[in-house]
Design a protein around this motif. Structure first.
Motif, PDB file in Angstrom:
ATOM      1  N   PHE A   1      -0.303  -1.745   0.956  1.00 53.90           N
ATOM      2  CA  PHE A   1       0.622  -0.978   1.785  1.00 53.90           C
ATOM      3  C   PHE A   1       1.945  -0.755   1.057  1.00 53.90           C
ATOM      4  CE2 PHE A   1       4.438  -1.280   4.425  1.00 53.90           C
ATOM      5  CZ  PHE A   1       4.341  -0.070   5.106  1.00 53.90           C
TER       6      PHE A   1
ATOM      7  N   LYS B   1      -3.939  -6.698   1.151  1.00 50.79           N
ATOM      8  CA  LYS B   1      -3.770  -5.488   1.953  1.00 50.79           C
ATOM      9  C   LYS B   1      -2.296  -5.136   2.124  1.00 50.79           C
ATOM     10  CE  LYS B   1      -8.112  -5.791   4.555  1.00 50.79           C
ATOM     11  NZ  LYS B   1      -8.728  -5.917   5.897  1.00 50.79           N
ATOM     12  N   LYS B   2      -1.456  -6.142   2.267  1.00 55.89           N
ATOM     13  CA  LYS B   2      -0.024  -5.880   2.383  1.00 55.89           C
ATOM     14  C   LYS B   2       0.521  -5.325   1.068  1.00 55.89           C
ATOM     15  CE  LYS B   2       0.964  -9.224   6.054  1.00 55.89           C
ATOM     16  NZ  LYS B   2       1.682 -10.460   6.431  1.00 55.89           N
TER      17      LYS B   2
ATOM     18  N   TRP C   1       0.106   2.376   9.519  1.00 51.66           N
ATOM     19  CA  TRP C   1      -0.625   1.205   9.027  1.00 51.66           C
ATOM     20  C   TRP C   1      -0.578   0.054  10.027  1.00 51.66           C
ATOM     21  CZ3 TRP C   1      -2.415  -0.312   3.791  1.00 51.66           C
ATOM     22  CH2 TRP C   1      -2.630   0.794   2.969  1.00 51.66           C
TER      23      TRP C   1
ATOM     24  N   LEU D   1       1.449  -5.672  10.193  1.00 46.26           N
ATOM     25  CA  LEU D   1       2.539  -5.718   9.228  1.00 46.26           C
ATOM     26  C   LEU D   1       3.805  -6.265   9.859  1.00 46.26           C
ATOM     27  CD1 LEU D   1       1.909  -2.279   7.499  1.00 46.26           C
ATOM     28  CD2 LEU D   1       1.772  -4.516   6.378  1.00 46.26           C
TER      29      LEU D   1
ATOM     30  N   GLU E   1       1.768   1.944  -1.455  1.00 49.55           N
ATOM     31  CA  GLU E   1       1.708   3.257  -0.808  1.00 49.55           C
ATOM     32  C   GLU E   1       3.072   3.638  -0.232  1.00 49.55           C
ATOM     33  OE1 GLU E   1       0.214   6.875   0.554  1.00 49.55           O
ATOM     34  OE2 GLU E   1      -0.458   5.456  -0.959  1.00 49.55           O
TER      35      GLU E   1
END
Length: 208
Positions: free
Chosen positions: A112, A108-109, A37, A43, A115
């Motif tokens: 992540f 979006k973080k 990612w 990140l 996931e």
């Protein structure tokens, strides 16, 4: 990265604690996903896998050892501004009896993080997508590490600590005095503990 190499890199932070094979495998899956990612979204600015393990994973596990000295201890933890999941996800991996909530406002973080939890097979971690101010739940332990606008988010984080709980800061040495000033006299800060191999990065535990 091999499991053996990961364990070798983490040794300075473990102080003799032995990581179960399952924990090492979970950390490996987390690392693989993070690298994947991180290639398309920022990140972490640290790109080298060994540095990620040694600094990000190591500091998180070091914090877990100091906060929860007994592996079997049950508790709740809220990780404010979790970002890439530090220190919350490694803590959830090495302290499976701790229920960890990752607070992250960036969509979006947060995706992540969800996931990463799924990939690592964690049943003791969840994501709160939103600003910390919007969280109605307190925790016995609240962690804060490398967030923007530190002085503004610090009192918000303190407000998420249950009575008798702990506020845990993974910060630069220069932020210790700022923490004392912002939190005020109602909070008692323990002496900073230096992370292994660092002269600037410290762990600070505060209680009311």
């Amino acid at each position: 990265m091999t499991s053996e190499r990961m364990v070798e890199l983490l040794q300075p932070y473990l102080a003799g604690e032995v990581l179960p094979t399952m924990c090492v495998e979970q950390l490996g899956r987390y690392l693989d996903l993070l690298l994947k990612w991180n290639a398309r979204m920022n990140l972490t600015s640290v790109r080298d896998p060994e540095q990620i393990v040694a600094r990000h994973f190591g500091e998180s596990i070091f914090a877990a050892r100091h906060i929860f000295r007994e592996v079997a201890l049950r508790s709740t933890l809220a990780d404010v501004g979790s970002g890439a999941g530090f220190p919350g996800i490694p803590i959830a991996i090495v302290r499976p009896n701790v229920q960890v909530t990752l607070l992250e406002a960036h969509g979006k973080k947060a995706t992540f993080l969800k996931e990463a939890i799924r990939s690592a097979g964690l049943t003791n971690a969840s994501v709160f997508q939103g600003r910390a101010e919007a969280s109605a739940n307190q925790a016995e332990v609240v962690t804060l590490r490398a967030v923007e606008h530190f002085g503004a988010i610090l009192p918000v984080s303190a407000g998420l600590v249950q009575p008798g709980g702990k506020l845990v800061l993974l910060v630069g040495l220069a932020q210790v005095d700022e923490s004392k000033r912002v939190l005020g006299e109602s909070w008692k800060l323990d002496e900073p503990v230096y992370f292994p191999g660092s002269t600037q990065r410290v762990l600070v535990i505060a209680q009311r």
